[in-house]
Design a protein around this motif. Structure first.
Motif, PDB file in Angstrom:
ATOM      1  N   TRP A  25       5.821  -6.686 -12.462  1.00  0.00           N
ATOM      2  CA  TRP A  25       6.592  -5.652 -11.755  1.00  0.00           C
ATOM      3  C   TRP A  25       5.722  -4.976 -10.696  1.00  0.00           C
ATOM      4  CZ3 TRP A  25      10.089  -2.417 -15.585  1.00  0.00           C
ATOM      5  CH2 TRP A  25      11.044  -3.276 -16.157  1.00  0.00           C
ATOM      6  N   LEU A  26       4.484  -4.646 -11.058  1.00  0.00           N
ATOM      7  CA  LEU A  26       3.600  -3.972 -10.103  1.00  0.00           C
ATOM      8  C   LEU A  26       3.190  -4.889  -8.957  1.00  0.00           C
ATOM      9  CD1 LEU A  26       1.247  -2.058 -12.571  1.00  0.00           C
ATOM     10  CD2 LEU A  26       3.154  -1.134 -11.253  1.00  0.00           C
ATOM     11  N   SER A  32       7.212  -1.540  -5.730  1.00  0.00           N
ATOM     12  CA  SER A  32       6.329  -0.693  -6.539  1.00  0.00           C
ATOM     13  C   SER A  32       5.406   0.167  -5.683  1.00  0.00           C
ATOM     14  CB  SER A  32       5.474  -1.557  -7.468  1.00  0.00           C
ATOM     15  OG  SER A  32       4.504  -2.288  -6.724  1.00  0.00           O
ATOM     16  N   PHE A  34       2.473  -0.635  -5.017  1.00  0.00           N
ATOM     17  CA  PHE A  34       1.128  -0.900  -5.513  1.00  0.00           C
ATOM     18  C   PHE A  34       0.669  -2.235  -4.945  1.00  0.00           C
ATOM     19  CE2 PHE A  34       2.214   2.139  -8.913  1.00  0.00           C
ATOM     20  CZ  PHE A  34       1.013   2.831  -9.055  1.00  0.00           C
ATOM     21  N   ASP A  52      -2.879   2.112  -5.160  1.00  0.00           N
ATOM     22  CA  ASP A  52      -1.656   2.845  -4.865  1.00  0.00           C
ATOM     23  C   ASP A  52      -1.525   2.962  -3.352  1.00  0.00           C
ATOM     24  OD1 ASP A  52       0.445   4.583  -4.571  1.00  0.00           O
ATOM     25  OD2 ASP A  52      -0.303   6.089  -5.973  1.00  0.00           O
ATOM     26  N   SER A 218       7.231   2.454 -11.713  1.00  0.00           N
ATOM     27  CA  SER A 218       6.087   2.792 -10.856  1.00  0.00           C
ATOM     28  C   SER A 218       5.987   4.305 -10.684  1.00  0.00           C
ATOM     29  CB  SER A 218       6.231   2.113  -9.495  1.00  0.00           C
ATOM     30  OG  SER A 218       6.270   0.703  -9.635  1.00  0.00           O
ATOM     31  N   ARG A 222       2.839   6.824 -11.687  1.00  0.00           N
ATOM     32  CA  ARG A 222       2.270   7.829 -10.772  1.00  0.00           C
ATOM     33  C   ARG A 222       2.388   9.232 -11.365  1.00  0.00           C
ATOM     34  NH1 ARG A 222       4.589   4.265  -6.925  1.00  0.00           N
ATOM     35  NH2 ARG A 222       2.974   3.393  -5.556  1.00  0.00           N
TER      36      ARG A 222
END
Length: 504
Positions: A25-26, A32, A34, A52, A218, A222
């Motif tokens: 997913w990231l 995301s 990321f 990030d 995400s 954070r």
């Protein structure tokens, strides 16, 4: 670990492949936000470094497959203790500067196939455990599935979403103000189903809850790093997920053999209200408020059963049940066990409804507040019984060994008991052992009716002839998931095989 890393996390899971699904997913930076930097560490416990894109801070995620570790690697903490009765596929925790782990930030489960029949209840307790602990829960599954023939090659029938499970997660989200989410992923089965004119949710091709789940998860990461007020609240992402869940519920709550009479006419599932229902729920969660609107599925009460419920029906196979249970208990609460006019008239009289009508079905539907009533047409799993005095006499006749304390729990003549009894006839055991789907039935019912299924009013009768005679010892052992679920949610258990029971 890289000394420049600003925030550290561990991804625990059943196996490394499921841990990697969360990392995937990231790895979608356009959603995301990321950026993947590098993978370091050992092969069996890799560490993934991400930047990030919003702050340039570095985040490290170590994969820790196999809860409790393996023979060679033992994790220092038990990530499930005090929260989960069953292992979820994946959970994410943050590590502080002292090496201490946080409570899970999120839990995710990944299903490649829709479960058939009562197997769809199996994950219900994990979603309930997550909600009770205040942990966002993501359940990823196909929009539609397919059942294969016994040869494993030929396609047989489509497998549809279980609306009751979706309703349960929506109700949990509202009741605990914590997101319990279903995330729908696209598969080729959709096209096969569409070409065969099988029922699919409206606008299913445009479903995008997977992308919304990536965006929302995400945000949770954070939020754990920077604090709650650092970024805009993800109303669009969370609202979209809930919107698709409401659409799925609307599609399948009055479909095939699943006719959920209380829910199908609920304001939240009116076509013109679905988007509003979804946004209300998302706003309540993100703003940490709980407005009491007509769109809340968790607010179903006894009155809803009496107004929009239906007559109870449950099958019981002769080869797995006793004559006592079938004739002295089930037939007394099971409307459809009574076929003739005289049988139905006598049944109504048992519950205090006197009639000479040639249409006892209509009379029964006009008196739902007096007779056993349920939430689902055709076969149902539980029944609400308002006349506890009659219910006590039924149970007393069937199980004369039960003591007065148990009988008074069902109905105490010295008290003015106004709340109904939520009664669950539970199969419980196959010849080979406890029924795995039944472990999730009671949590599933709780998620659908959290204001009704209370420990003070919920009773289980386990009716399988395969129930072990030492069931009380198993109950006290607190290690069997079927019995721990009964103990957590119910106030009374009666076992037909032994004719005994226990207050919980």
């Amino acid at each position: 670990m890289n000394s420049q890393v600003n925030f550290c996390y561990r991804v625990y899971g059943d196996n490394i492949l499921e841990c990697e699904l969360l990392i995937d997913w990231l790895r979608q930076p356009t959603i995301s936000e990321f950026e993947f930097i590098e993978e370091i560490g050992p092969v069996d416990r890799p560490i993934f470094i991400f930047k990030d894109c919003l702050t340039t801070k570095l985040f490290a995620f170590q994969l820790c497959p196999f809860y409790g570790g393996t023979k060679n690697i033992i994790w220092s903490t038990n990530q499930l203790e005090g929260i989960f009765n069953e292992k979820p596929d994946v959970l994410l925790v943050q590590i502080n500067d002292k090496g201490q782990e946080s409570k899970p930030i999120l839990v995710a489960e990944f299903d490649d196939a829709l479960q058939a029949g009562n197997q769809s209840w199996q994950r219900a307790r994990r979603s309930v455990d997550s909600a009770k602990a205040g942990i966002p829960y993501f359940y990823v599954l196909p929009i539609i599935g397919w059942e294969r023939d016994s040869d494993g090659k030929s396609l047989k029938n489509p497998r549809y979403q279980n609306a009751g499970i979706t309703i349960g997660q929506l109700a949990l989200s509202s009741y605990y103000n914590i997101p319990s989410l279903q995330i729908y992923k696209h598969t080729p089965w959709e096209d096969i189903a569409a070409n065969g004119n099988h029922t699919l949710p409206k606008n299913f091709k445009n479903f995008s809850s997977l992308q919304s789940a990536i965006a929302y998860s995400s945000h949770l990461i954070r939020e754990s790093a920077y604090g709650e007020s650092s970024f805009l609240k993800p109303l669009s992402a969370l609202g979209n997920i809930f919107n698709e869940m409401f659409i799925v519920t609307k599609t399948y709550c009055d479909f095939s053999e699943t006719h959920l009479t209380i829910h199908r006419s609920h304001d939240a599932l009116d076509d013109k209200n679905i988007m509003t229902s979804a946004n209300h729920l998302a706003c309540n969660i993100l703003n940490k408020t709980q407005t009491h609107t007509k769109f809340r599925l968790d607010q179903i009460t006894e009155s809803d059963f009496f107004i929009r419920g239906t007559l109870f029906h449950k099958d019981a196979q002769k080869k797995t049940t006793t004559n006592n249970f079938r004739n002295n208990v089930l037939k007394k609460i099971n409307w459809k066990e009574n076929a003739s006019l005289q049988e139905k008239t006598n049944w109504l009289a048992t519950w205090g409804v006197r009639t000479n009508s040639s249409d006892p079905d209509s009379i029964a539907l006009q008196n739902l507040s007096k007779i056993p009533v349920t939430y689902k047409e055709n076969k149902s799993e539980a029944v609400l019984i308002s006349n506890r005095q009659v219910f006590r006499e039924i149970i007393k006749t069937a199980y004369p060994k039960l003591n007065s304390t148990i009988m008074d729990w069902i109905y105490d003549p010295k008290k003015n008991q106004k709340t109904s009894s939520f009664f669950i006839p539970l199969y419980g055991y196959k010849p080979s052992g406890d029924s795995r789907p039944d472990r999730g039935l009671i949590p599933s019912l709780f998620s659908m009716f959290p204001k009704i299924l209370t420990k003070q009013n919920t009773m289980v009768l386990m009716y399988s002839i395969h129930t072990p005679p030492n069931w009380e010892k198993i109950l006290q052992g607190n290690s069997n998931q079927l019995w721990t679920a009964i103990k957590e949610f119910c106030g009374l258990i009666i076992v037909d095989k032994t004719g005994t029971g226990a207050l919980l």
